[in-house]
Design a protein around this motif. Structure first.
Motif, PDB file in Angstrom:
ATOM      1  N   HIS A  18       8.504   4.086  -6.944  1.00 20.15           N
ATOM      2  CA  HIS A  18       7.212   3.634  -6.232  1.00 20.15           C
ATOM      3  C   HIS A  18       7.350   4.149  -4.909  1.00 20.15           C
TER       4      HIS A  18
ATOM      5  N   HIS B  53       4.634   5.883  -1.393  1.00 15.84           N
ATOM      6  CA  HIS B  53       3.180   6.061  -0.984  1.00 15.84           C
ATOM      7  C   HIS B  53       3.786   6.956   0.428  1.00 15.84           C
TER       8      HIS B  53
ATOM      9  N   HIS C  65      -0.060  -2.848  -8.414  1.00 24.15           N
ATOM     10  CA  HIS C  65       0.717  -3.672  -7.327  1.00 24.15           C
ATOM     11  C   HIS C  65       0.422  -5.086  -7.934  1.00 24.15           C
TER      12      HIS C  65
ATOM     13  N   HIS D 246       6.550  -4.936  -6.853  1.00 22.99           N
ATOM     14  CA  HIS D 246       6.954  -5.927  -6.047  1.00 22.99           C
ATOM     15  C   HIS D 246       7.106  -7.261  -6.656  1.00 22.99           C
TER      16      HIS D 246
ATOM     17  N   ASP E  65       8.337   2.617  -1.673  1.00 21.91           N
ATOM     18  CA  ASP E  65       7.376   1.962  -1.066  1.00 21.91           C
ATOM     19  C   ASP E  65       6.602   2.666   0.096  1.00 21.91           C
TER      20      ASP E  65
HETATM   21 ZN    ZN Z   1       3.121   0.057  -3.096  1.00 22.13          ZN
END
Ligand code: ZN
Length: 454
Positions: free
Chosen positions: A58, A60, A230, A267, A317
Motif C-alpha cells: 500500500h 501512493h 481504503h 487501514h 502509504d
Molecule cells: Zn492509502
C-alpha cells in the motif's frame, strides 16, 4: 543469466541459514548451498543478509511527494483534513497541470524511493490521470501492481466548517473510470515479462457508491486480480457510512460483496470488534501503515489486527516509503498498544512483508527463498557500525535497521540495485527531474493557498 549471492545469513522458510549461497538462474532460485556455485555474476562479501524480496502492498508515492514536509507537526490538521484538504485536491492539481514528461519524472522519483526503502514489489493505488506510473515501474525493473482508482465521487471537498461535500455519489456509476481501467489493462498488464500487473482499486467507502463497488468487484474477480480499497481511515468516514448506509464501512463492504481473501483493505483503524471479527472470518487482508497515522497522533497498531486472527501486512502509504524502517515502527507501536513486549516480534514483522504479503496477492512463488521460487530478493548489509556486535540478524535488522542497510535488489532474477545504487537508471537525474516537477506544483497559487491553510 545466473547470479550467486553469498549470505552470512539467508532467511528461508525453515529459519536463518548461516554462510550460504543463493544461486539464481533465469528467473528462479536454483540452489541454496554451502559450496560456492558457478555464476556469471557473483556478489561475495561478508555480512550480507539475503531476504525474500520485500513487498509493499500500500503506497501512493506521487500524491505524497506533492505534500512532502507539509504534513508533520500538525501542519495539515487532523487525518481527514490531510486527505481531503491536501492530498486529494493537490494530487488532482498536479495531474492536471504537469505534462506527461513531468508526471513520468515524478513517478520515477517516487518509485526509486520505494525501491530504496527495500521493496521489490509494490501495490500502488493512484489516480488514473497518471498512467506514467506503469512506464516508470517498467523502467525501474520493479514488480508492480498498478491500481488506477475508480470513483463515484472523485473530488470530495471539505468546507471551512469541516463538512464534506460529495458531488456525485449515487449519480455517477464510475463507468468512465472502469473503462479507463480496462484501457490501461489492455496497454500494460503483463508487460515486463509479467512484472507489471493491474489491481482493482475502488478508492474508499465514502467515495464509492454500492453499484460501483459491485461492478468493480465483479470485474476484478472475473480477471482474478487483487482488489484494494481504503476502509475506516477516519472517524468522519465511519459517521458518514452510518448516515448513508446504516452500517460501518466494513459492513458496507460485506454487503456489496467485497470482503474476501482477494481483498486488501487499507487501514481499517476506526473498526470495532465486530468489524475485526468479520474481516477475520472472510479471510480479508488488512494492510497496516502505522507511520502515516503516527504523524497525526493516531494509533494504528499492526498487532491489533493480528490479535484478531486477521491476515495483516505492512505498507508505507506514501509516507516515508522506507518499508524496512516501517517494520520497526509497526512493532514498537504494537508493543505500546498491547502494553507488553512479546507481541509483534521481529520475525513475524519480516513475515508480514514477505510470505504473508505474497499470499495476499495469491503469489506463493514470491516472498520465500526456496528452491524453484521466483527470484525476488532484498539484500541488506549488516556490517554497519550501528548493528555491531550482532547476536541476532533478524532482530538487528528490524529493531536497529532501516533503508540505509539496503545493499542489493533482485527482481525476477535481475540485479536491479547493487552497492546501494540503482543499476537501471541514473539516480541523480531521476532525483533532479522528479524534484523539479514536484516543485512546479508547489509554486502554483492553489498549492500555496492550500499549504497556507487557505
Ligand atoms: Zn492509502
Amino acid at each position: 543469466m545466473s547470479l550467486a549471492i553469498f549470505g552470512s545469513h539467508v532467511l528461508t522458510p525453515g529459519g536463518v541459514l548461516e554462510d550460504h549461497w543463493v544461486l539464481v538462474e533465469g528467473q528462479r532460485i536454483a540452489a541454496i548451498t554451502r559450496t560456492r556455485p558457478r555464476a556469471e555474476t557473483v556478489l561475495e562479501a561478508p555480512g550480507r543478509f539475503v531476504l525474500p524480496g520485500l513487498m509493499n502492498l500500500h503506497n501512493h508515492c506521487f500524491s505524497e511527494m506533492v505534500v512532502r514536509n507539509r504534513t508533520e507537526d500538525g501542519a495539515s490538521g487532523d487525518e481527514a483534513s490531510l486527505v481531503y484538504r491536501l492530498l486529494m485536491p493537490l494530487s488532482r492539481l498536479a495531474l492536471n497541470s504537469l505534462s506527461s514528461a513531468e508526471r513520468l519524472a515524478a513517478a520515477r522519483l517516487g518509485l526509486l524511493q520505494v525501491m530504496k526503502g527495500g521493496a521489490t514489489s509494490l501495490l500502488e493505488p493512484f489516480r488514473n490521470g497518471i498512467p506514467e506510473m506503469f512506464q516508470a515501474a517498467l523502467e525501474l525493473g520493479l514488480r508492480f501492481w498498478g491500481a488506477p482508482y475508480v470513483f463515484s465521487s472523485a473530488d470530495p471537498r471539505m468546507g471551512a466548517d469541516g463538512v464534506m461535500e460529495y458531488a456525485s455519489v449515487g449519480n455517477d456509476d464510475g463507468n468512465a473510470d472502469l473503462l479507463e481501467w480496462d484501457r490501461l489493462r489492455d496497454l500494460w498488464d503483463g508487460q515486463g515479462e509479467g512484472r507489471i500487473r493491474l489491481a482493482m482499486s475502488p478508492h474508499a467507502t465514502d467515495t464509492c457508491g454500492p453499484e460501483l463497488l459491485r461492478a468493480a468487484v465483479m470485474r476484478a474477480r472475473a480477471l482474478s486480480v487483487p482488489i484494494t480499497v481504503h476502509v475506516a481511515q477516519s472517524a468522519d468516514e465511519v459517521a458518514l457510512c452510518r448516515q448513508r448506509h446504516g452500517c460501518t464501512p466494513v459492513q458496507y463492504l460485506e454487503r456489496v460483496g467485497l470482503l474476501g481473501p482477494d481483498l486488501i483493505a487499507a487501514h481499517c483503524i476506526h473498526s470495532d470488534a465486530e468489524d475485526l471479527a468479520l474481516l477475520a472470518r472472510t479471510n480479508t487482508t488488512v494492510v497496516n501503515c502505522p507511520r502515516t497515522f503516527a504523524r497525526g497522533g493516531v494509533f494504528a497498531p499492526y498487532g491489533r489486527f493480528v490479535a484478531q486472527g486477521i491476515r495483516t501486512v505492512i505498507g508505507t502509504d506514501g509516507y516515508n516509503m522506507d518499508l524496512l524502517g516501517e517494520l520497526g515502527a509497526a512493532g514498537m507501536i504494537s508493543k505500546l498498544e498491547a502494553g507488553r513486549a512479546d507481541v509483534a516480534k521481529a520475525g513475524e514483522l519480516l513475515g508480514a512483508v514477505t510470505h504473508v504479503a505474497a499470499d495476499a496477492v495469491a503469489r506463493p512463488d514470491l516472498g520465500r527463498i526456496s528452491l524453484g521460487a521466483t527470484a525476488d530478493l532484498t539484500v541488506v548489509d549488516l556490517t554497519h557500525p550501528h548493528l555491531q556486535p550482532m547476536a541476532d540478524p533478524v532482530r538487528a535488522l528490524v529493531w536497529l535497521g532501516h533503508r540505509a542497510e539496503l545493499d542489493a535488489l533482485v527482481v525476477d532474477g535481475q540485479l536491479v540495485l547493487a552497492g546501494g545504487r540503482h543499476r537501471l537508471v541514473d539516480e541523480a537525474s531521476v532525483v533532479a527531474e522528479g524534484a523539479t516537477a514536484i516543485r512546479k506544483v508547489w509554486d502554483m497559487p492553489e498549492a500555496r493557498a492550500a499549504f497556507a491553510g487557505g
